[in-house]
Design a protein around this motif. Structure first.
Motif, short mmCIF file in Angstrom:
data_model
loop_
_atom_site.label_atom_id
_atom_site.label_comp_id
_atom_site.label_asym_id
_atom_site.label_seq_id
_atom_site.Cartn_x
_atom_site.Cartn_y
_atom_site.Cartn_z
N ARG A 13 1.25 -1.42 -0.23
CA ARG A 13 0.24 -0.30 0.49
C ARG A 13 0.20 1.20 -0.13
NH1 ARG A 13 -3.51 -3.77 3.34
NH2 ARG A 13 -2.59 -2.53 4.45
N ALA A 14 2.11 1.80 0.60
CA ALA A 14 2.65 2.34 1.06
C ALA A 14 3.22 2.59 -0.21
CB ALA A 14 3.65 2.54 1.95
N GLN A 15 4.06 1.57 -0.56
CA GLN A 15 4.35 1.73 -2.44
C GLN A 15 3.74 2.52 -3.15
OE1 GLN A 15 6.58 -2.25 -3.85
NE2 GLN A 15 6.99 -1.26 -6.14
N THR A 16 1.92 1.91 -3.86
CA THR A 16 1.40 1.94 -4.55
C THR A 16 0.93 3.68 -4.35
OG1 THR A 16 0.47 -0.14 -4.85
CG2 THR A 16 -0.82 2.16 -5.11
N ARG A 17 0.79 3.97 -3.49
CA ARG A 17 -0.09 5.36 -2.40
C ARG A 17 1.37 6.08 -3.26
NH1 ARG A 17 1.46 9.75 1.25
NH2 ARG A 17 -0.72 10.48 1.69
N SER A 48 -4.96 1.45 -11.64
CA SER A 48 -6.15 1.60 -12.42
C SER A 48 -6.30 3.45 -11.54
CB SER A 48 -7.57 0.84 -12.23
OG SER A 48 -7.23 1.10 -10.11
N LYS A 49 -7.05 3.79 -12.18
CA LYS A 49 -8.06 5.13 -12.43
C LYS A 49 -9.09 5.01 -10.54
CE LYS A 49 -10.82 8.67 -13.42
NZ LYS A 49 -12.00 9.20 -14.33
N GLY A 50 -9.90 4.07 -10.47
CA GLY A 50 -9.77 3.12 -9.33
C GLY A 50 -9.54 3.61 -7.79
N LEU A 51 -8.29 2.54 -8.29
CA LEU A 51 -7.11 2.41 -6.95
C LEU A 51 -6.35 4.15 -7.06
CD1 LEU A 51 -5.72 0.28 -5.37
CD2 LEU A 51 -4.14 0.00 -7.03
N SER A 52 -6.58 4.80 -7.92
CA SER A 52 -5.62 6.58 -7.38
C SER A 52 -6.81 6.61 -6.78
CB SER A 52 -5.15 6.57 -8.96
OG SER A 52 -6.59 7.00 -9.71
N TYR A 53 -8.28 6.58 -6.44
CA TYR A 53 -9.42 7.43 -5.74
C TYR A 53 -9.74 6.81 -4.90
CZ TYR A 53 -10.29 10.93 -9.27
OH TYR A 53 -10.70 11.61 -10.35
N HIS A 54 -9.11 5.67 -4.23
CA HIS A 54 -9.11 4.44 -3.04
C HIS A 54 -7.77 4.90 -2.37
CE1 HIS A 54 -8.80 1.62 0.08
NE2 HIS A 54 -8.05 1.49 -0.21
N TYR A 55 -6.93 5.96 -3.33
CA TYR A 55 -5.44 6.30 -2.24
C TYR A 55 -5.66 7.98 -1.47
CZ TYR A 55 -2.76 2.22 -2.60
OH TYR A 55 -2.13 1.01 -2.16
N PHE A 56 -6.56 8.43 -3.18
CA PHE A 56 -6.93 10.46 -2.87
C PHE A 56 -8.09 10.49 -3.60
CE2 PHE A 56 -2.24 9.14 -3.50
CZ PHE A 56 -2.02 10.28 -2.20
N SER A 57 -8.51 10.62 -2.81
CA SER A 57 -10.78 11.37 -3.35
C SER A 57 -10.38 12.01 -4.04
CB SER A 57 -11.09 11.33 -1.71
OG SER A 57 -10.98 12.99 -1.50
N SER A 58 -9.53 12.97 -4.82
CA SER A 58 -9.89 13.74 -5.36
C SER A 58 -8.27 14.86 -5.77
CB SER A 58 -10.72 14.92 -4.71
OG SER A 58 -9.83 15.83 -4.01
N LYS A 59 -8.79 14.78 -7.21
CA LYS A 59 -7.24 15.52 -7.56
C LYS A 59 -6.06 16.42 -6.86
CE LYS A 59 -6.66 18.37 -11.27
NZ LYS A 59 -6.62 18.58 -12.71
N GLU A 60 -7.55 17.33 -5.77
CA GLU A 60 -6.77 18.15 -4.61
C GLU A 60 -6.00 17.46 -3.56
OE1 GLU A 60 -8.41 22.07 -2.48
OE2 GLU A 60 -9.58 21.34 -4.37
#
Length: 191
Positions: A13-17, A48-60
């Motif tokens: 998880r830390a590596q993906t983040r 995936s785009k979905g996984l990126s939103y798992h870590y960060f709720s928005s671009k901001e």
């Protein structure tokens, strides 16, 4: 293959983040905040785009995460000078600053790029102000201890020298006399 244990899951998880943070940093620096989409950032991070939103709720939220990561890097550098003499603190600040410019050019490019994007600085105003105040206070204390008549003004002048060096280095790349500039600043402050 056996399932991962909790420590391995946390490391993954830390590596993906971190991958997402670094892809965002690079995208914001190269494309600008407005033009960089979460889909593009996810693709660059290899997730995936979905996984990126798992870590960060928005671009901001990602932007805030990047800035907080950079503040932590800066705090780590500040920790290395704590307890040293004022002259040694200033010398180490210059040395580490130039090393960072040379070795972390993408991060330096990002920091410079966000500084000239009003929509980004507005989103980060509170964090930027807090970090700027801490840095200026630290430099002011160093210059006061070194006996400068106007330590606050000298803090801003020092910052301007370092910022100008960054701009020159980003513009000229390997043709910029980075080592010569470091020596010039060290000499200016008798370090």
């Amino acid at each position: 293959m056996s399932p991962r244990n909790p420590a391995q899951n946390e490391a993954q998880r830390a590596q993906t983040r971190q991958q997402i943070l670094m892809a965002g940093l690079k995208a914001f620096a190269e494309k600008g905040y407005a033009a960089a989409s979460m889909a593009y950032i996810a693709k660059e991070a290899g997730v995936s785009k979905g996984l990126s939103y798992h870590y960060f709720s928005s671009k901001e939220d990602l932007l805030h995460g990047i800035f907080e990561m950079l503040v932590a890097v800066g705090e780590g550098m500040e920790d290395q000078i704590t307890g040293k003499s004022p002259k040694e603190q200033l010398r180490l600040t210059v040395e580490m600053g130039f090393q960072f410019m040379d070795e972390q050019t993408d991060i330096v490019r990002f920091m410079t790029a966000i500084a000239i994007q009003p929509e980004v600085t507005a989103r980060l105003k509170e964090l930027i102000t807090k970090h700027k105040n801490l840095s200026i206070d630290m430099y002011r204390d160093i210059f006061a201890a070194l006996g400068y008549d106007s330590p606050l003004a000298e803090s801003y002048a020092f910052g301007a020298l370092m910022d100008g060096t960054v701009l020159g280095y980003l513009a000229l790349g390997p043709d910029y006399p980075l080592e010569d500039m470091k020596q010039k600043i060290l000499t200016k402050y008798h370090l």
